[in-house]
Scaffold this active site. Structure first.
Site, PDB file in Angstrom:
ATOM      1  N   SER A 194       0.808  -1.223   0.000  1.00  0.00           N
ATOM      2  CA  SER A 194       0.000   0.000   0.000  1.00  0.00           C
ATOM      3  C   SER A 194       0.842   1.273   0.000  1.00  0.00           C
ATOM      4  CB  SER A 194      -0.947   0.009   1.204  1.00  0.00           C
ATOM      5  OG  SER A 194      -0.219   0.014   2.404  1.00  0.00           O
ATOM      6  N   LYS A 197      -6.496   3.744   8.730  1.00  0.00           N
ATOM      7  CA  LYS A 197      -5.587   4.694   8.093  1.00  0.00           C
ATOM      8  C   LYS A 197      -6.161   6.112   8.102  1.00  0.00           C
ATOM      9  CE  LYS A 197      -3.392   1.290   5.042  1.00  0.00           C
ATOM     10  NZ  LYS A 197      -3.204   0.830   3.654  1.00  0.00           N
TER      11      LYS A 197
END
Length: 787
Positions: free
Chosen positions: A686, A729
Site C-alpha cells: 500500500s 488509516k
C-alpha cells in the site's frame, strides 16, 4: 340475593367467588378453601342473604386477582352454602357448597368489596334421544368407571351404585366428572356442555383418555420394578463375590465401587450409546483382579464420563430487547456484533431447533473481543467456558489423549463443557490465530470437526470415545489477524470485524465505562476524582497509541492509584484533572504530535500504514544525488515493499518526459528511499503511490503538500490498486492534521464504513491512476493548492 326488576326472572344478581383449578357441578357437594379477602367477603355476603353464591372458574389458575369478566369462564354454577368453617388465628375458611344449577355469566357488576355478577340460570336442553341410547351410554360409563377404579385403586363403589340406578344421562356425567381426576380445563368442557347425551359421551371419552394414561403409568412402573429387581439381584451376587474375595485375601478396598457406579449411571438418564458403554466399562472394572492398574484407569474414566453434562442445559434468554440492553450496559459501540447476537436470539425464538452459531471476532488488541464474548454469555443466560488457544502445538490438547496413556484427560473442548456444567454454553476460543503445529500434530485441524455445524453433533473426544453433541454450543473465537488462520478453519466461521476505535469513541468509553470501573476498583468516588474531557483527550493522544483501550485503562488506573495515595497521605481531599495537568501524574508525554507544520517539502511524502495497533502516518523520504544509478532502500523494509519501490521506479522511467524528470536519471543519479523508525519492520504494497510520489518530487524538484496523505498499490502501468485497513488509516490521517486523503478508486465503497466524524473532517480524492495522485499531491508551478 336481590332479584333484578329490569330484566326477566331468570336473571339474578349473586356474589361471585372465582375458583382456581376446580369446578362445581349441579347436584354435587364440594368443600374448598377460601383465602382471598374479596372471596371471603363474597361468602360472607351470601351467608347474610339467602346463602346462595355463584362459583365460576378462572381462565388463568395462577392469577391472584380477577377484576374483569374476560378472566373468568362464561359458564359456572349457582350453589347453596351449607357450612363455613373458620379456624381461629388463621386467615381464610373452609366452605361446603352444593351445586344447584348451571349459570351463565351475563355481566360483572362490581369488583369491590367483592365480585358481584348478573347470572342467567341455564337448564339442560331437552333430550331428543331415545331412552335406549341413554341406557347404552350409562352402561358404557359404568364399565369404563369400573375399570378406572380397578386400575387406579380408588374406592368408587358408591358412585357406581348411583350410576347403575340412574337413567339421567346429564346427572351421571356430572357425578362422574366431579369425583374422578381430570384437568380443570376438561371439567369446564363438561360443565359447558348443555346436551345431556353429548355430555355423557364426552365424559366417556375423557375416562378412556385417563385409562390410557393409567396403563402407561402401570407399564412404566412395572419396567422400573423389573429393572430394580435385576439391580438388586446383581447387588446380592456381587456381595457374595466380595465376601468370597475377602476370604481369599483378594479384596482391593473398592468393593462398593461397581454398585455405586451402576446406580449413578442408572440415575443419570444418559443417551443409550453412552449408557451401554459405561455399563460395559463397569463390567470390565468388576472383573479386574486384585491390585490391577487397569482398575484405576477405569475408575478415572467413569468419574469423568459421569461429570460430563450429557443432558443438562440452560434455558436461553430469548428477549432480544433484554439481550441488547445487557450488551449495551457492558460495551460502547460494537454495533455489528451486538446486532449479530440479537439476530441469533431472534432466530432462536422463532426456530427453537436452530443450532449454535460459530462467530470469529477479528480485530486489533484491546478492542473488546474477549470481553464482549463474556457479555454475550451473561446476556443470553448461558454458562461460559473460555479456552485460551495461544501457543498450543499439540493436537491432543484439543481432542484429548487415549485413556490408555498415563495421566490421560479429555481435550480442552470437553474439559470446557465439563467445567461449564451445561451442554449449551457460550464457548470462547481465545487467540485462535496463535495456534501452532509441530511433530505432535496440528491443533487447528482438530478444531475443524468441532467448528463445523454439519459434523459437531457427533464430536468424539479421544479420551471419552463417545459422541457428544456440540451443535447447541455457541462458539465465539477471537483473533487479531486472519492471515495465520488456516483457510479451511476460517471458512467454517462467520467473521465479524472489530475496527479500531476513534478518539471520540475512546473518550466515550473512558468517560462512561473505564473511569467509573477504575474508581470503584481503587475505592474512589466521583467527587474524589474527576477528569474533564480535555484531560481525557490528552491521555488518549499523548500517552497511548493503540486501536483499543487497554493502554488507556492502564493509564486511568495509574491516575486512580496516585490519587488514592495522595488522599490517604492527606495531601488533598479530591483531585480534578484538566488538560495540561497530566505530566505531574503520568510523566512526560510518550508520543509526539505528528501534525505537519504545513510547509511543502521536496522528496518528503506522508503515507498511511496499517499496523496491529491501528493506523499510522508513515513518512517516506527520497534523496537523489549524483551517481551511477544505484537504488538504496532502508528502514527495515519487507520484500513486498521493496518490490513496490522498484515498480514505481520503472513507471517513472517509462514516463520521465511527462513527469518532468530527466530521462537519463537512472544512469547518472543514485536514489535513496528511507522510511523513518528503522527498528520497526514495514511491509505491504500500500506504500506504492507514496514511494512513486516521493521519487517524482525528488527527481523533478517539485515539493509535496504536507497536508495530504495517501495510500494505494502501484503497478508498472501506473494503475492504483485497492488496499485494506482504510478505516484505521483515515483515523491516523485525522490525528496527524491531514486535510486531504488520496485513496484508490476501488476503495470508494469502503468509505461507508468510516466513522462519520472522520468522513466529514477529511477531503477524499479517489484515484485510479498515478497521474491523479501526482496532480493532487505535488505543488507544481501555477497550482492553486501550493502551500
Amino acid at each position: 340475593m336481590d332479584t333484578e326488576t329490569t330484566t326477566s326472572s331468570r336473571y339474578q344478581i349473586y356474589p361471585l367467588v372465582p375458583l382456581r383449578g376446580i369446578s362445581v357441578f349441579p347436584g354435587m357437594r364440594l368443600i374448598f378453601d377460601v383465602e382471598r379477602p374479596e372471596a371471603l367477603a363474597a361468602v360472607d355476603a351470601a351467608m347474610e342473604a339467602d346463602q346462595t353464591v355463584y362459583l365460576v372458574a378462572q381462565r388463568d389458575a395462577s392469577a391472584e386477582t380477577v377484576t374483569a369478566a374476560d378472566g373468568l369462564y362464561k359458564i359456572g354454577t349457582v350453589c347453596r352454602i351449607h357450612q363455613v368453617l373458620r379456624v381461629p388465628d388463621e386467615e381464610g375458611a373452609k366452605v361446603m357448597v352444593e351445586g344447584v344449577k348451571r349459570g351463565y355469566l351475563a355481566k360483572l357488576l362490581a369488583a369491590k368489596p367483592y365480585l358481584t355478577a348478573r347470572v342467567e340460570t341455564i337448564q339442560d336442553e331437552p333430550n331428543l334421544r331415545t331412552a335406549v341410547k341413554a341406557e347404552a351410554l350409562i352402561r358404557q360409563c359404568y364399565g369404563l368407571l369400573e375399570k378406572y377404579a380397578e386400575n387406579s385403586g380408588l374406592d368408587l363403589a358408591d358412585i357406581l351404585r348411583d350410576i347403575i340406578h340412574s337413567s339421567d344421562a346429564g346427572y351421571v356425567a356430572d357425578l362422574v366428572t366431579q369425583n374422578i381426576y381430570m384437568r380443570h380445563e376438561q371439567k369446564q368442557l363438561v360443565l359447558e356442555e348443555l346436551r345431556p347425551m353429548r355430555r355423557l359421551a364426552l365424559v366417556n371419552r375423557l375416562i378412556r383418555w385417563e385409562l390410557d394414561i393409567l396403563d402407561m403409568e402401570q407399564s412404566i412402573h412395572e419396567e422400573a420394578a423389573k429393572r430394580m429387581k435385576q439391580v438388586q439381584r446383581e447387588m446380592f451376587l456381587r456381595e457374595q463375590l466380595r465376601t468370597i474375595q475377602a476370604e481369599l485375601g483378594e479384596d482391593d478396598g473398592y468393593g462398593d465401587d461397581t454398585d455405586e457406579y451402576r446406580t449413578a449411571v442408572a440415575n443419570a438418564h444418559l443417551p443409550k450409546e453412552v449408557e451401554a458403554k459405561l455399563y460395559k466399562e463397569i463390567g470390565r472394572l468388576a472383573k479386574q483382579p486384585f491390585g490391577s492398574a487397569e482398575s484405576a484407569v477405569l475408575r478415572s474414566y467413569l468419574d469423568i464420563c459421569l461429570e460430563i453434562p450429557w443432558q443438562t442445559e440452560t434455558e436461553d434468554n430469548l428477549d432480544p430487547a433484554a439481550v441488547r440492553k445487557a450488551l449495551d450496559e457492558d460495551h460502547f459501540g460494537l454495533e455489528k456484533i451486538k446486532d449479530r447476537v440479537v439476530e441469533y436470539v431472534s432466530v432462536r425464538k422463532l426456530a427453537p431447533d436452530q443450532k449454535g452459531s460459530i462467530l470469529c471476532l477479528l480485530g486489533p488488541p484491546g478492542t473488546g473481543k474477549t470481553s464482549i464474548a463474556l457479555s454475550v454469555a451473561r446476556a443470553m443466560g448461558r454458562k461460559l467456558c473460555r479456552i485460551s488457544l495461544g501457543g498450543i502445538h499439540d493436537e491432543a490438547e484439543i481432542r484429548g489423549h487415549r485413556k490408555t496413556y498415563v495421566g490421560a484427560m479429555p481435550g480442552r473442548i470437553m474439559a470446557g463443557i465439563q467445567q461449564a456444567g451445561s451442554r449449551n454454553p457460550v464457548m470462547v476460543l481465545d487467540e485462535i490465530d496463535k495456534l501452532g503445529s509441530d511433530y505432535r500434530g496440528d491443533p487447528s485441524a482438530a478444531l475443524l470437526e468441532a467448528l463445523d455445524p454439519e459434523q459437531n453433533s457427533q464430536f468424539r473426544d479421544h479420551f471419552l470415545e463417545l459422541p457428544f453433541d456440540l451443535s447447541d454450543v455457541f462458539f465465539i473465537t477471537t483473533a487479531n489477524s486472519a492471515d495465520t488462520i488456516p483457510p479451511a478453519l476460517l471458512d467454517r466461521m462467520e467473521v465479524v470485524e472489530f475496527p479500531s476505535y476513534t478518539d471520540e469513541e475512546k473518550l466515550a468509553i473512558a468517560r462512561d465505562h473505564l473511569l467509573p470501573k477504575q474508581r470503584k476498583k481503587h475505592g474512589l468516588n466521583g467527587n474524589q476524582l474527576r477528569i474533564n474531557d480535555g484531560a481525557m483527550r490528552e491521555i488518549i493522544a499523548r500517552y497511548t497509541r493503540e486501536s483499543g483501550v487497554r493502554r488507556l485503562e492502564q493509564q486511568l488506573a495509574t491516575v486512580c492509584r496516585k490519587t488514592a495515595a495522595g488522599i490517604v497521605a492527606g495531601q488533598f481531599k479530591c483531585r480534578y484533572l484538566r488538560a495540561g495537568g497530566l505530566e505531574e501524574i503520568l510523566g512526560p508525554a510518550k508520543y509526539r504530535d505528528t501534525r505537519s507544520e504545513g510547509t511543502a517539502a521536496v522528496g518528503l511524502v506522508r503515507g498511511l500504514a496499517w499496523t496491529s495497533v491501528g493506523g499510522e502516518i508513515l513518512d517516506a523520504e527520497v534523496g537523489v544525488m549524483a551517481g551511477s544509478g544505484k537504488l538504496e532502500l532502508t528502514g527495515n523494509l519487507g520484500d513486498v515493499m521493496k518490490e513496490s519501490a522498484r515498480a514505481a521506479l520503472t513507471y517513472i522511467r517509462a514516463h520521465a518526459g511527462e513527469l518532468g524528470v530527466e530521462p537519463e536519471f537512472y544512469k547518472n543519479r543514485d536514489i535513496h528511499i528511507h522510511f523513518p523508525e528503522g527498528a520497526v519492520p514495514k511491509d505491504g504494497p500500500s506504500a506504492g503511490v507514496t514511494i512513486c510520489t516521493g521519487l517524482v518530487s525528488a527527481l523533478s524538484g517539485v515539493p509535496v503538500r504536507q497536508d495530504v496523505a495517501m495510500t494505494g498499490e502501484i503497478t508498472l502501468l501506473g494503475r492504483v490498486l485497492p488496499i485494506g485497513g482504510l478505516r484505521e488509516k483515515t483515523m491516523a490521517a485525522l490525528r496527524a492534521g491531514v486535510h486531504t486523503v488520496i485513496i484508490p478508486a476501488e476503495n470508494e465503497p469502503d468509505l461507508a464504513d468510516i466513522d462519520p466524524a472522520v468522513r466529514s473532517a477529511l477531503n477524499f480524492i479517489t484515484a485510479s491512476r498515478v497521474e491523479t495522485v501526482l496532480d493532487a499531491a505535488l505543488c507544481r508551478e501555477g497550482s492553486t493548492d501550493a502551500i
